[in-house]
Design a protein around this motif. Structure first.
Motif, PDB file in Angstrom:
ATOM      1  N   ALA A 193      84.549  47.931  26.820  1.00  0.00           N
ATOM      2  CA  ALA A 193      84.466  49.149  27.629  1.00  0.00           C
ATOM      3  C   ALA A 193      85.829  49.819  27.811  1.00  0.00           C
ATOM      4  O   ALA A 193      86.125  50.362  28.854  1.00  0.00           O
ATOM      5  N   GLY A 194      86.661  49.774  26.776  1.00  0.00           N
ATOM      6  CA  GLY A 194      87.895  50.528  26.804  1.00  0.00           C
ATOM      7  C   GLY A 194      89.140  49.675  26.881  1.00  0.00           C
ATOM      8  O   GLY A 194      89.238  48.767  27.713  1.00  0.00           O
ATOM      9  N   SER A 195      90.103  49.975  25.991  1.00  0.00           N
ATOM     10  CA  SER A 195      91.360  49.219  25.957  1.00  0.00           C
ATOM     11  C   SER A 195      92.585  50.085  26.233  1.00  0.00           C
ATOM     12  O   SER A 195      93.685  49.546  26.363  1.00  0.00           O
ATOM     13  N   LEU A 196      92.426  51.399  26.316  1.00  0.00           N
ATOM     14  CA  LEU A 196      93.581  52.270  26.555  1.00  0.00           C
ATOM     15  C   LEU A 196      93.846  52.352  28.051  1.00  0.00           C
ATOM     16  O   LEU A 196      93.691  53.397  28.694  1.00  0.00           O
ATOM     17  N   ALA A 197      94.259  51.233  28.603  1.00  0.00           N
ATOM     18  CA  ALA A 197      94.470  51.103  30.044  1.00  0.00           C
ATOM     19  C   ALA A 197      95.441  49.964  30.292  1.00  0.00           C
ATOM     20  O   ALA A 197      95.677  49.120  29.424  1.00  0.00           O
ATOM     21  N   GLU A 198      96.012  49.935  31.486  1.00  0.00           N
ATOM     22  CA  GLU A 198      96.958  48.874  31.816  1.00  0.00           C
ATOM     23  C   GLU A 198      96.278  47.507  31.902  1.00  0.00           C
ATOM     24  O   GLU A 198      96.914  46.481  31.648  1.00  0.00           O
ATOM     25  N   TYR A 199      95.008  47.489  32.279  1.00  0.00           N
ATOM     26  CA  TYR A 199      94.249  46.238  32.369  1.00  0.00           C
ATOM     27  C   TYR A 199      92.879  46.423  31.727  1.00  0.00           C
ATOM     28  O   TYR A 199      92.301  47.518  31.748  1.00  0.00           O
ATOM     29  N   ALA A 200      92.362  45.344  31.166  1.00  0.00           N
ATOM     30  CA  ALA A 200      90.998  45.344  30.644  1.00  0.00           C
ATOM     31  C   ALA A 200      90.349  44.016  30.988  1.00  0.00           C
ATOM     32  O   ALA A 200      90.986  42.957  30.888  1.00  0.00           O
ATOM     33  N   CYS A 201      89.103  44.063  31.413  1.00  0.00           N
ATOM     34  CA  CYS A 201      88.345  42.862  31.728  1.00  0.00           C
ATOM     35  C   CYS A 201      87.483  42.530  30.512  1.00  0.00           C
ATOM     36  O   CYS A 201      86.641  43.336  30.100  1.00  0.00           O
ATOM     37  N   VAL A 202      87.701  41.357  29.931  1.00  0.00           N
ATOM     38  CA  VAL A 202      87.147  41.038  28.621  1.00  0.00           C
ATOM     39  C   VAL A 202      86.437  39.687  28.674  1.00  0.00           C
ATOM     40  O   VAL A 202      86.977  38.724  29.240  1.00  0.00           O
ATOM     41  N   PRO A 203      85.228  39.561  28.104  1.00  0.00           N
ATOM     42  CA  PRO A 203      84.601  38.245  28.012  1.00  0.00           C
ATOM     43  C   PRO A 203      85.509  37.276  27.266  1.00  0.00           C
ATOM     44  O   PRO A 203      86.107  37.630  26.235  1.00  0.00           O
ATOM     45  N   ALA A 204      85.626  36.063  27.767  1.00  0.00           N
ATOM     46  CA  ALA A 204      86.547  35.091  27.177  1.00  0.00           C
ATOM     47  C   ALA A 204      86.239  34.805  25.717  1.00  0.00           C
ATOM     48  O   ALA A 204      87.152  34.511  24.931  1.00  0.00           O
ATOM     49  N   ASP A 205      84.963  34.915  25.324  1.00  0.00           N
ATOM     50  CA  ASP A 205      84.605  34.584  23.951  1.00  0.00           C
ATOM     51  C   ASP A 205      84.890  35.712  22.965  1.00  0.00           C
ATOM     52  O   ASP A 205      84.515  35.624  21.792  1.00  0.00           O
ATOM     53  N   THR A 206      85.555  36.783  23.415  1.00  0.00           N
ATOM     54  CA  THR A 206      85.978  37.846  22.496  1.00  0.00           C
ATOM     55  C   THR A 206      87.493  37.846  22.324  1.00  0.00           C
ATOM     56  O   THR A 206      88.048  38.809  21.785  1.00  0.00           O
ATOM     57  N   LEU A 207      88.161  36.786  22.765  1.00  0.00           N
ATOM     58  CA  LEU A 207      89.610  36.688  22.692  1.00  0.00           C
ATOM     59  C   LEU A 207      90.040  35.429  21.956  1.00  0.00           C
ATOM     60  O   LEU A 207      89.337  34.413  21.983  1.00  0.00           O
ATOM     61  N   VAL A 208      91.210  35.484  21.314  1.00  0.00           N
ATOM     62  CA  VAL A 208      91.870  34.296  20.775  1.00  0.00           C
ATOM     63  C   VAL A 208      93.353  34.410  21.088  1.00  0.00           C
ATOM     64  O   VAL A 208      93.851  35.476  21.453  1.00  0.00           O
ATOM     65  N   SER A 209      94.077  33.321  20.927  1.00  0.00           N
ATOM     66  CA  SER A 209      95.509  33.312  21.200  1.00  0.00           C
ATOM     67  C   SER A 209      96.279  34.056  20.115  1.00  0.00           C
ATOM     68  O   SER A 209      95.925  33.998  18.928  1.00  0.00           O
ATOM     69  N   VAL A 210      97.318  34.755  20.509  1.00  0.00           N
ATOM     70  CA  VAL A 210      98.175  35.457  19.562  1.00  0.00           C
ATOM     71  C   VAL A 210      99.020  34.440  18.800  1.00  0.00           C
ATOM     72  O   VAL A 210      99.690  33.604  19.428  1.00  0.00           O
ATOM     73  N   PRO A 211      99.005  34.458  17.466  1.00  0.00           N
ATOM     74  CA  PRO A 211      99.881  33.552  16.706  1.00  0.00           C
ATOM     75  C   PRO A 211     101.344  33.748  17.099  1.00  0.00           C
ATOM     76  O   PRO A 211     101.774  34.857  17.408  1.00  0.00           O
ATOM     77  N   ALA A 212     102.101  32.663  17.061  1.00  0.00           N
ATOM     78  CA  ALA A 212     103.482  32.692  17.528  1.00  0.00           C
ATOM     79  C   ALA A 212     104.359  33.640  16.722  1.00  0.00           C
ATOM     80  O   ALA A 212     105.362  34.154  17.229  1.00  0.00           O
TER      81      ALA A 212
END
Length: 346
Positions: free
Chosen positions: A122-141
């Motif tokens: 529901a939108g990422s062009l914002a200072e914060y976004a609330c995201v289901p945990a299963d749509t995220l992964v860790s950023v590679p180092a």
């Protein structure tokens, strides 16, 4: 309430200072469909994570042609999914990367302070976004937040087209049109990682870029029409669809796979007419014409993270814009000549 419509689906507003007693954040917001001028950066309610959600402090958010189409509301067919009269979610964008600011009570995969990337529904062009945990992964180092934000939608489309739809095998001949664009730049690298012999099609100014991505051969479309050469390909990922289907099929092997993937078309139905034609033709020929829609799968995002970590795939960043210039970023994407990805830093 207006402010609730601007927040992420399923999220509650954080109590605190701001309008109507809620904490606020800056976001690019649109209240109607139209050109980039409909976007304005303003204060909106900040979401709070539900039980299975992660609140991400967004560091960067990529934009791509799909975001442009949703913003304009054209083709009109899109409005069945995103809102008939105006956008259902007023904050545009899907791809993001940032730092975990808070987690819901059921989330165990992430902790506050973790760097993550993925999708916002529901939108990422914002200072914060609330995201289901299963749509995220860790950023590679080895990735910056800008490089990570460039990955989710475009790289996922490239991966699924080549692996799930075409089942690319080592030694196969793969051609990618729009090889310097968002999906194309990832597709060239992923096809190489799969062991294919890769040909990229691009304009003169992008020949060196596409070659640097690992393409075995580069076709400059300003001087050469790939459909009129003797070369035949096992797989064609057509991100541009500038040629008639009949012409592109001439460049396929007798049992080759053609994946139309531009998303462009008429004002009302977009690419639907071409998709229907491809489906019909696929039923009467040994060649396989396979339009597809990518599906957001966390496992595929993990695969991409592995490819990024190993250095087999990298993000190509054309331009970055600050949040205040989100309209300019989408205007540039809509013109259709990006080299890799356009990212908004927040």
């Amino acid at each position: 309430m207006e402010i609730e419509q601007r927040t992420n689906a399923g999220a509650r507003l954080v109590p605190g200072e701001g309008a109507a007693g809620a904490a606020t954040m800056r976001a690019a917001v649109q209240h109607r469909y139209g050109p980039p001028s409909v976007l304005a950066v303003s204060q909106v309610g900040r979401p709070e994570p539900g039980p299975g959600d992660v609140l991400v402090r967004v560091g960067a958010a990529a934009v791509h042609p799909g975001d442009y189409f949703v913003m304009t509301g054209e083709p009109f067919l899109l409005r069945l999914a995103f809102g008939l009269r105006r956008p259902r979610h007023g904050i545009p964008g899907r791809d993001l990367a940032g730092v975990v600011a808070a987690v819901g009570k059921d989330v165990t995969a992430f902790r506050v302070g973790d760097q993550v990337f993925g999708w916002s529904t529901a939108g990422s062009l914002a200072e914060y976004a609330c995201v289901p945990a299963d749509t995220l992964v860790s950023v590679p180092a080895n990735l910056s937040v800008v490089d990570a934000a460039a990955v989710p939608t475009s790289a996922l489309a490239a991966l699924q087209a080549l692996r799930r739809i075409a089942n690319v095998q080592p030694g196969q001949a793969v051609l990618v049109t729009g090889a310097s664009g968002g999906v194309g730049s990832f597709a060239v690298q992923i096809a190489q990682a799969f062991g294919a012999e890769v040909t990229g099609v691009c304009s003169t100014r992008n020949v060196d870029l596409v070659r640097s991505l690992g393409a075995d051969h580069v076709v400059d479309y300003t001087t050469t029409d790939f459909t009129r050469t003797e070369k035949r390909y096992d797989v064609i990922l057509d991100n541009v669809e500038a040629q008639p289907l009949a012409a592109v099929r001439r460049a396929l092997t007798p049992t080759g796979v053609l994946i139309p993937n531009s998303g462009r078309g008429g004002r009302w139905l977009g690419p639907l007419g071409r998709i229907v034609t491809a489906r019909v033709l696929s039923g009467v020929t040994r060649q396989h014409l396979k339009p597809f829609v990518s599906v957001e799968k966390r496992q595929d995002l993990l695969t991409l993270a592995d490819l990024l970590t190993s250095g087999q795939v990298r993000s190509v960043i054309d331009r970055t814009y600050p949040l205040d210039e989100a309209a300019d970023a989408l205007r540039y994407v809509g013109a259709g000549h990006t080299r890799g990805k356009v990212v908004i830093t927040i």
